[in-house]
Design an enzyme around this catalytic site. Structure first.
Site, PDB file in Angstrom:
ATOM      1  N   GLU A 115      -7.708   3.331  -3.402  1.00  9.37           N
ATOM      2  CA  GLU A 115      -8.494   2.516  -4.330  1.00  9.37           C
ATOM      3  C   GLU A 115      -9.428   0.958  -3.901  1.00  9.37           C
ATOM      4  OE1 GLU A 115      -5.488   2.340  -7.427  1.00  9.37           O
ATOM      5  OE2 GLU A 115      -5.768   4.264  -7.668  1.00  9.37           O
TER       6      GLU A 115
ATOM      7  N   GLU B 272      -4.767  11.651  -7.261  1.00  7.73           N
ATOM      8  CA  GLU B 272      -3.614  11.161  -7.894  1.00  7.73           C
ATOM      9  C   GLU B 272      -3.639  11.344  -9.213  1.00  7.73           C
ATOM     10  OE1 GLU B 272      -2.497   6.770  -7.644  1.00  7.73           O
ATOM     11  OE2 GLU B 272      -2.785   7.026  -5.394  1.00  7.73           O
TER      12      GLU B 272
HETATM   13  C1  GLA Z   1      -2.558   3.801  -8.547  1.00  6.58           C
HETATM   14  C2  GLA Z   1      -2.483   3.905  -6.898  1.00  6.58           C
HETATM   15  C3  GLA Z   1      -0.985   4.393  -6.450  1.00  6.58           C
HETATM   16  C4  GLA Z   1      -0.193   4.159  -7.204  1.00  6.58           C
HETATM   17  C5  GLA Z   1      -0.821   4.638  -9.193  1.00  6.58           C
HETATM   18  C6  GLA Z   1       0.101   4.201  -9.733  1.00  6.58           C
HETATM   19  O1  GLA Z   1      -3.504   4.764  -8.274  1.00  6.58           O
HETATM   20  O2  GLA Z   1      -3.508   4.492  -5.522  1.00  6.58           O
HETATM   21  O3  GLA Z   1      -0.707   3.634  -5.484  1.00  6.58           O
HETATM   22  O4  GLA Z   1       0.267   2.584  -7.254  1.00  6.58           O
HETATM   23  O5  GLA Z   1      -2.394   3.751  -9.368  1.00  6.58           O
HETATM   24  O6  GLA Z   1       0.217   5.009 -10.815  1.00  6.58           O
END
Ligand code: GLA
Ligand code: ZN
Length: 690
Positions: free
Chosen positions: A158, A322
């Site tokens: 991210e 995710e």
């Molecule tokens: C983000 C991060 C993850 C985690 C999630 C939790 O997407 O990439 O590492 O922290 O949020 O929702």
């Protein structure tokens, strides 16, 4: 149609199911690691992202490496037939690295150097950080590049944010010198610097925007955002250089985001640029299902919009990298997904083009900030609880959908999303300070198509416009002459173009067009918008369209008619009885202008007329009401039809032609009830030639 096989999921033709696996949190618990491998099979999972936060476990001190644990994990997952998306660890760095090389720490916009801590917070210019990252990435590539379980590189995590340190300032100045051909005068012109005496006489005077300094030179703000995107991509390109060199056949991705709670595309980076450098677009979706401000169908529509944007970035399937199987831990209220919602929300992703359902994270952490974030395996270590069972059900379902992997989702309708324009519009001091809502406005234009099950590509200016019959361009505040020319060609060649209020106002430098609306736009639309009225929330006005009256709010444009036909008229205020909605034939196509922010009912009526005129509705074998979404993926032989009930009540759907249920194998025919949050996935031989 499977045009992306080469670099995409080279090792797998299966739907991916799994998620972030962080075994390095549990290295002193071999019993837990042993359970993981057993449970992964019980959950019907097959793919795991590993190592995104493992730098301190891999390199405990500078030059002291520990790969043995990761070797074991690779073996364990390989033995159960699983695949690994191996992460590079730059998303979070070890303390020793910050201590030894403080230049990797970010400086915020107020010019304060940050301490070590958190994650996603390195300087993206730092040479040291780039070198250190390349070093560890090369070691990972050399060690695991040939491992049969390696499926893909998951680069960092991210990417986002910005750094204002001295190195970034000088990188910014160099970026500007290149952009403006070393000509400071041309920068001063582009930024309109004589205003408030802001003319620069030397490049060294230029500083990134800050609350404690320059914040109202809009051209500077816009260029800074563009630089942040480019510099992030530049960092990413350095990250992947050793991966490309050592493992040229392994696809590379980095996970994109959305902005929540009001689910809109991520605002911080221009993904239309970034997408060019990933082999497959992946994203992390965390919608606040069951919230108390919108219906489930409204939220589903917004999720669909982002899916269609991220899918359209590369015009190929994407991966959901995710999501949560239950709750997140950072919404204002972290509500559990109700029974059935997990399967429904997962299938929606697949329906819009995802070839995976992945989670953050496999096993819930015991401590620290994410110890209550939903995971497949909870603190109870149980495989019998509701969440685990719902995950297993998604896994079983995905196993029956492998023929969907790689299929497309062709669309005749496109909506244009533009990061530059959004940034510039948000920066603009004018109009309504709190009512610009560019992404949300696009979602409102998308709604009717979603409700009518008509596929939409949400494209950017990087995409070809000519692939579509209908192109919708709401609130394109910033538009270059080049894009105007492309829009003109689109209409000239037979396309139907929709534009709205607050479009075509400034050029790519955020300088207003002078002398009225751009002459090409006037020619195509047959109008000249002469005034944009901005309204208070309680102000009311209406537009008549096809004998009905529709409510408008926030914005109303007064038009000078130059040959267009009036489709809708203002009913009140000093511009009553003047044109609000217009149409104009230009060469082989047609251009409509919607001058006001009109309500849902107007969009439904307006777009329904166009849908009929342009014959955009497909003859789907199943018919349903508005909140039941029917989305189709397609290959040469089959339609894969996803039927999803985004309401809290059973809904009737009618199979007018026989469709085979891909999960149960039964024939679906005639009327049937789809339970609350119910979903059916059918396969049917190609119905149409579209
Ligand atoms: C983000 C991060 C993850 C985690 C999630 C939790 O997407 O990439 O590492 O922290 O949020 O929702
Ligand atoms: Zn920096």
């Amino acid at each position: 149609m499977r045009n992306y096989d080469k670099k995409y999921v080279s090792g797998s033709k299966s739907m991916l199911h799994g998620g972030d696996y962080n075994p390095d949190q549990w290295l002193d618990r071999p019993d837990v690691l042993a359970d993981d491998v057993k449970y992964m099979q019980l959950a019907h999972t097959n793919a795991f992202s590993i190592g995104m936060f493992s730098w301190s476990s891999l390199e405990s001190e500078e030059g002291v490496y520990h790969f043995e644990w990761l070797d074991d994990i690779f073996e364990n997952i390989h033995q159960i037939g699983g695949k690994i998306l191996l992460a590079t660890p730059s998303g979070a760095r070890p303390a020793w690295l910050s201590q030894e090389y403080p230049e990797v720490l970010r400086v915020n916009a107020e010019r304060q150097k940050q301490l070590h801590g958190g994650r996603h917070n390195h300087c993206f210019t730092s040479k040291v950080y780039r070198e250190k990252t390349q070093q560890i990435n090369r070691m990972l590539a050399e060690r695991y590049g040939k491992h049969p379980a390696l499926l893909m590189w998951h680069v960092s995590n991210e990417y986002g944010g910005e750094c204002h340190c001295d190195q970034c300032q000088s990188a910014f100045r160099n970026w500007l010198k290149e952009k403006y051909n070393n000509d400071l005068q041309s920068l001063n012109n582009a930024w309109w610097t004589p205003f408030w005496s802001h003319t620069y006489s030397d490049w060294s005077q230029i500083e990134s925007p800050s609350q404690i300094g320059e914040k109202e030179v809009h051209g500077l703000n816009l260029d800074w955002r563009r630089f942040v995107t480019d510099q992030t991509i530049s960092f990413y390109k350095d990250e992947i250089a050793p991966l490309r060199e050592v493992t040229p056949d392994v696809p590379v991705t980095t996970n994109f985001m959305a902005d929540t709670d009001d689910l809109i595309p991520f605002q911080g980076l221009d993904y239309s640029k970034f997408a060019k450098y990933v082999d497959v677009v992946t994203w992390d979706a965390y919608p606040a299902w069951h919230n108390d401000w919108e219906t489930t169908a409204d939220l589903a529509m917004k999720v669909g919009f982002i899916d269609d944007l991220y899918r359209s970035l590369k015009q190929q399937p994407f991966l959901l990298l995710e999501s949560t199987p239950s709750q997140v831990n950072w919404h204002k209220v972290n509500k559990a997904k109700r029974p059935g919602m997990h399967l429904l929300s997962a299938m929606q992703m697949v329906a819009h083009g995802s070839d995976s359902i992945m989670y953050f994270q496999w096993r819930k952490s015991r401590g620290s900030s994410e110890k209550f974030h939903g995971a497949v395996v909870d603190h109870d270590n149980s495989t019998g609880n509701r969440v685990f069972q719902e995950v297993a059900k998604v896994g079983e379902t995905l196993e029956k959908l492998n023929s969907v992997v790689g299929t497309n989702r062709p669309a005749d309708v496109a909506i244009l999303y533009d990061w530059d324009s959004n940034w510039a519009l948000n920066d603009a001091q004018g109009f309504g300070m709190e009512t610009k809502h560019y992404p949300q406005t696009l979602q409102q234009h998308y709604r009717t198509f979603w409700e009518k099950n008509i596929p939409v590509d949400v494209i950017t200016k990087e995409n070809d416009f000519m692939n579509y019959k209908l192109l919708i361009v709401p609130m394109l505040y910033l538009v270059s002459e080049e894009t105007i020319a492309r829009l003109k060609t689109f209409v000239a060649n037979g396309g139907t173009l929709i534009m709205t209020y607050i479009s075509g106002i400034v050029n790519e430098n955020d300088l207003t067009y002078l002398g009225g609306w751009h002459s090409d736009l006037q020619e195509v639309f047959g109008i000249n918008p002469i005034e944009t009225d901005t309204l208070y929330p309680k102000d009311k006005n209406h537009v008549s369209y096809q004998n009905e009256s529709y409510e408008l709010k926030d914005y109303a444009t007064i038009l000078d008619m130059k040959g267009a036909k009036t489709e809708g008229m203002y009913l009140e205020d000093f511009y009553a009885n003047t044109s609000a909605v217009t149409s104009h034939s230009y060469k082989n196509g047609k251009a409509y202008y919607i001058g006001a922010r009109l309500d849902k009912a107007f969009h439904e009526s307006f777009y329904s007329t166009l849908i009929e005129e342009l014959d955009l509705e497909e003859d789907l074998p199943v018919k349903s009401g508005k909140s039941v979404s029917v989305q189709v993926r397609r290959d040469n032989k089959n339609d894969y039809i996803f039927i999803m009930n985004f309401t809290e009540k059973p809904q009737t759907v009618n199979f007018e032609k026989k469709v085979k249920d891909m999960i149960t194998g039964e024939q679906l025919k005639g009327e049937m009830q789809l339970e609350k949050y119910g979903v059916k996935i059918g396969i049917s031989p190609r119905q149409s030639t579209k």
